[in-house]
Write a protein that holds these residues in place. Structure first.
Motif, short mmCIF file in Angstrom:
data_model
loop_
_atom_site.label_atom_id
_atom_site.label_comp_id
_atom_site.label_asym_id
_atom_site.label_seq_id
_atom_site.Cartn_x
_atom_site.Cartn_y
_atom_site.Cartn_z
N GLY A 1 0.81 -1.22 0.00
CA GLY A 1 0.00 0.00 0.00
C GLY A 1 0.84 1.27 0.00
N GLY A 2 2.02 1.20 -0.65
CA GLY A 2 2.87 2.39 -0.71
C GLY A 2 3.71 2.62 0.53
N ARG A 3 3.69 1.68 1.47
CA ARG A 3 4.40 1.90 2.73
C ARG A 3 5.89 1.58 2.65
NH1 ARG A 3 0.31 -0.78 5.03
NH2 ARG A 3 1.59 -2.43 5.89
N HIS A 4 6.27 0.67 1.76
CA HIS A 4 7.67 0.22 1.76
C HIS A 4 8.23 0.16 0.34
CE1 HIS A 4 6.87 -0.76 5.87
NE2 HIS A 4 6.00 -1.68 5.56
N PRO A 5 9.53 0.34 0.21
CA PRO A 5 10.15 0.14 -1.10
C PRO A 5 10.16 -1.35 -1.46
CG PRO A 5 11.84 0.62 0.53
CD PRO A 5 10.51 0.75 1.23
N VAL A 6 10.43 -1.62 -2.70
CA VAL A 6 10.40 -2.98 -3.23
C VAL A 6 11.80 -3.35 -3.73
CG1 VAL A 6 9.42 -4.42 -5.08
CG2 VAL A 6 7.97 -2.76 -3.86
N VAL A 7 12.20 -4.57 -3.45
CA VAL A 7 13.49 -5.05 -3.94
C VAL A 7 13.29 -5.71 -5.31
CG1 VAL A 7 15.31 -6.77 -3.57
CG2 VAL A 7 14.51 -5.33 -1.66
N VAL A 8 14.10 -5.34 -6.26
CA VAL A 8 14.09 -5.97 -7.59
C VAL A 8 15.48 -6.56 -7.82
CG1 VAL A 8 13.66 -5.65 -10.05
CG2 VAL A 8 12.49 -4.18 -8.38
N GLU A 9 15.52 -7.86 -8.03
CA GLU A 9 16.81 -8.54 -8.17
C GLU A 9 16.80 -9.48 -9.36
OE1 GLU A 9 18.36 -9.18 -3.56
OE2 GLU A 9 17.58 -10.87 -4.69
N ARG A 10 17.98 -9.75 -9.87
CA ARG A 10 18.09 -10.85 -10.82
C ARG A 10 17.77 -12.15 -10.10
NH1 ARG A 10 23.49 -13.00 -14.06
NH2 ARG A 10 22.55 -14.99 -14.65
N TYR A 11 16.91 -12.94 -10.75
CA TYR A 11 16.56 -14.25 -10.19
C TYR A 11 17.45 -15.31 -10.83
CZ TYR A 11 13.93 -18.46 -9.14
OH TYR A 11 13.56 -19.72 -8.71
N HIS A 12 18.07 -16.12 -10.03
CA HIS A 12 18.94 -17.20 -10.52
C HIS A 12 18.21 -18.53 -10.40
CE1 HIS A 12 22.76 -14.88 -10.86
NE2 HIS A 12 22.17 -14.11 -9.96
N PRO A 13 17.65 -19.03 -11.51
CA PRO A 13 16.87 -20.27 -11.43
C PRO A 13 17.73 -21.44 -10.96
CG PRO A 13 16.50 -19.16 -13.53
CD PRO A 13 17.65 -18.47 -12.87
N GLU A 14 17.05 -22.38 -10.31
CA GLU A 14 17.66 -23.66 -9.90
C GLU A 14 18.84 -23.48 -8.95
OE1 GLU A 14 15.91 -26.39 -10.59
OE2 GLU A 14 14.55 -24.99 -11.61
N SER A 15 18.79 -22.40 -8.19
CA SER A 15 19.80 -22.23 -7.15
C SER A 15 19.41 -23.02 -5.92
CB SER A 15 19.93 -20.74 -6.79
OG SER A 15 20.39 -20.00 -7.90
N VAL A 16 20.38 -23.30 -5.08
CA VAL A 16 20.13 -24.01 -3.83
C VAL A 16 20.12 -23.01 -2.68
CG1 VAL A 16 21.02 -25.74 -2.22
CG2 VAL A 16 21.22 -26.09 -4.71
N PRO A 17 18.99 -22.90 -1.97
CA PRO A 17 18.95 -21.96 -0.85
C PRO A 17 19.61 -22.56 0.39
CG PRO A 17 16.74 -22.79 -1.37
CD PRO A 17 17.70 -23.54 -2.24
N VAL A 18 20.44 -21.76 1.01
CA VAL A 18 21.13 -22.16 2.23
C VAL A 18 21.07 -21.00 3.23
CG1 VAL A 18 22.72 -23.77 1.09
CG2 VAL A 18 23.33 -21.35 1.28
N TYR A 19 21.48 -21.26 4.44
CA TYR A 19 21.50 -20.17 5.43
C TYR A 19 22.49 -20.50 6.52
CZ TYR A 19 19.09 -23.31 8.54
OH TYR A 19 18.80 -24.40 9.33
#
Lengths: 436, 436
Positions: B235-253
């Motif tokens: 609703g206009g409250r926050h900015p938006v992140v736009v990033e290159r998406y890397h398909p088939e990546s493995v998420p880790v943390y």
């Protein structure tokens, strides 16, 4: 060594977002000319409005810069968004193939970082990557400031960061019910323009705020906050700070350079109220323990922002309450209205050996017929800055086309002498009205 | 030693703001029961929904907690705002005069800090002052994350933080024009629910995003972003992140505890895709150099947030691209869906001496007739967690009343063994349909 100095004096986070009236934009454009103080031989300045010759000669004459070696590019610098291709091209043409070694914007927003990227000058803007991802907003948000202050043990006034009109209204009402006044702060604005005081006491003066709203009591504070929420929250975009307002406090600040290698104190000062804010004096004349705390806490705030990746000028603002408390009020990660006093007038015109034995007083505007007439008058009165004694009057800003004034800064051995000189500035007779 | 564990699993910054559907709230309420894993004798739990006996007995039996010594207070925990007086009173009554020595919320928002203040337990919540001024938002904002990542030299995908539909649309269009896909991220959300992929390739799978939108080209990305701006920007409250998406990546943390004394690694893991996200395994099985970089960069991110005053759990999320690049994607300053694996299952159930020789696999939900039936089936199959061998299946969550499943975690000596056990979980026959 070529520097690119960018006079984007109306970045969105300095104006609360809106672009302002034509007069506000014009005043900002003249204020941006202050960047001339930092210019050195061969630099390029990107400004909304070119400085007049008299002002440019005055500044470069004092700083020892070869004026003919400077290139001024003029272009509108809107508060948000990328700069137009034509502006980028004009800057590139002004550089004429030279490498940019240093970029110095008023405010490092993404308009600036985009220009810098297109010039291939990322390394010339310290913290470019941080700024390019919107980092400056973190350092200039008054809401984020309260969290960082709380998290670093920096003393602040009692208060809260409110994300809704209910929360803000409740916080303001609680302060009024306790017999205090409250100040509501927009997350983003500058010069106190985003702050307003809510009080039940008509005698309370809004220092560092654009107005005081006198209310019958706590419930009215709730109503006021709800009614003005859209403006306070910049259309719902940002949370609002609600703090206890301490009347008749003295505003002070410590300003730093946040660098890769560490945090360096630029200087400190005190805002002058007479009765409204109309100037400042450097250094701040505080008891040593308060001054130590101002600089010590300010430095710790800088270290926190530095850990995030911020680089550049950072001013930690505070008040000294009538009870002698030191409370921090906001942080400004940009060139401020004080930066030139420390980085140029004190450091370059006066110089390190004498700096600690000089007081700088920039108080009010001086109505003059023209910039040249003001300089002549200073010369005739023997008040012009004298490089031999490192005292006298410097004209730091030229607002003649806007409101017929210049901005004088007196450099003197002590405060009383500085005020005496300021009072002795020649008064010009008003021009006779043209015969109708 | 009395701890207050607060299951506010739907803080505004975890849900993107809205309160959600009744089913979403119910699932969150069951998820919040996971706090039982941290409970010790005499603790008080504030939960949206009380755990069923079978689940509570299972958890406390494994952690060696005297279940009768726990007090569960149930109350709605709305995503924003102060908790009602009645909730505060109920917590106070449950404490029965005992001092709170430790407060452990899922998310330290101002609802939590207000409760803590009213209990006089500020010292029991590390970083209380920071959280009380809205600090958690700084640590959970995906927009702020990109600035902090850039400022600390943390590798991220190419992209930007966009404050307007034009800026976001231009950034997305640029990525598509270059032959990439883009991911749009809400500044605040969790579980990938605030992310969507824009792509021209129908074969691209949205990993870590709630959907992929297939578009004909860059202009359509601009239109999409403009049309959906209200939702993307909350609703206009926050900015938006736009990033290159890397398909088939493995998420880790890598997950850490950010403490007054320093930053301590809790553990690390890898998300499992089959083909959509349906579990995770601990530890992350990365080549040593990538693991070093995951933990090293993650720790530096933690140090940055620590400098601001953040205290608590912090997960640094990243992906490993098919090209072997490690790119960080966000930081989460709260208890995550992995915290129990590290702080309780690994640290307490398995224990430090054996921890490095165990793999934890929490994959998918297991349909069961009841929690008790699931436990019985594990016992009969010889799969229940065995404190002697420190292997076997633990039921970490009970969602039976919501969707007829429990959440199993297999603890085994290695990955193949863990997956084998997971595949061998008994399949219950569907209940015969009642005669009509």
């Amino acid at each position: 060594m070529t520097a690119l100095l960018i006079g984007n004096n109306r970045a969105a986070e300095m104006t609360g977002g809106p672009d302002g009236t034509p007069e506000e934009r014009r005043r900002a454009a003249r204020g941006a000319q202050r960047l001339l103080w930092w210019a050195r031989d061969g630099d390029v300045l990107l400004l909304p409005e070119a400085p007049d010759d008299a002002f440019a000669d005055h500044v470069t004459g004092l700083t020892g810069t070869r004026r003919a070696g400077l290139t001024v590019v003029t272009a509108a610098l809107p508060p948000t968004g990328a700069l137009p291709d034509a502006t980028v091209a004009a800057v590139r043409a002004a550089l004429a193939g030279r490498t940019v070694d240093r970029v110095m914007p008023v405010y490092a927003d993404t308009g600036v970082t985009g220009l810098v990227r297109r010039l291939g000058a990322e390394r010339a803007l310290p913290g470019w990557a941080f700024h390019d991802q919107g980092g400056s907003a973190l350092v200039n948000s008054k809401a984020a400031f309260r969290a960082v202050a709380a998290g670093t043990g920096t003393p602040v006034a009692a208060g809260t960061v409110a994300g809704s009109p209910d929360a803000a209204g409740a916080a303001a009402a609680e302060l009024l019910a306790a017999g205090h006044s409250a100040v509501l702060k927009l997350a983003f604005h500058s010069g106190g323009l985003g702050n307003e005081v809510l009080t039940t006491d008509p005698a309370v003066r809004p220092l560092g705020a654009h107005r005081a709203v006198v209310l019958p009591g706590p419930d009215a504070a709730r109503e006021h906050t709800a009614r003005h929420w859209a403006g306070l929250s910049s259309g719902g975009r940002h949370p609002v700070v609600v703090e206890r307002y301490h009347p008749e406090s003295v505003p002070v600040y410590a300003e730093f350079e946040v660098r890769d290698a560490g945090v360096v104190l630029s200087g400190h000062g005190e805002m002058l109220m007479d009765p409204m804010l109309d100037g400042e004096t450097v250094p701040a004349a505080l008891p040593p323990d308060l001054l130590d705390r101002l600089v010590g806490h300010g430095r710790r705030l800088c270290e926190a922002y530095r850990a995030l990746g911020y680089r550049g000028t950072l001013s930690a603002d505070a008040i000294v309450t009538p009870a002698g408390e030191l409370l921090f009020t906001e942080a400004n990660g940009r060139l401020t209205g004080s930066s030139h006093l420390h980085s140029v007038l004190a450091a370059r015109l006066v110089g390190e050996p004498l700096r600690s034995r000089r007081v700088f007083l920039e108080k009010g505007a001086w109505p003059v017929p023209s910039f040249g007439a003001a300089l002549d008058a200073l010369d005739r009165a023997g008040l012009a800055f004298d490089p031999a004694t490192r005292t006298g009057v410097v004209l730091v800003g030229d607002r003649v086309p806007v409101d017929g004034t210049v901005v004088p800064c007196v450099i003197a051995p002590d405060r009383p002498a500085a005020h005496a000189v300021r009072r002795s500035l020649p008064v010009f007779a008003a021009e006779p009205a043209p015969a109708s």
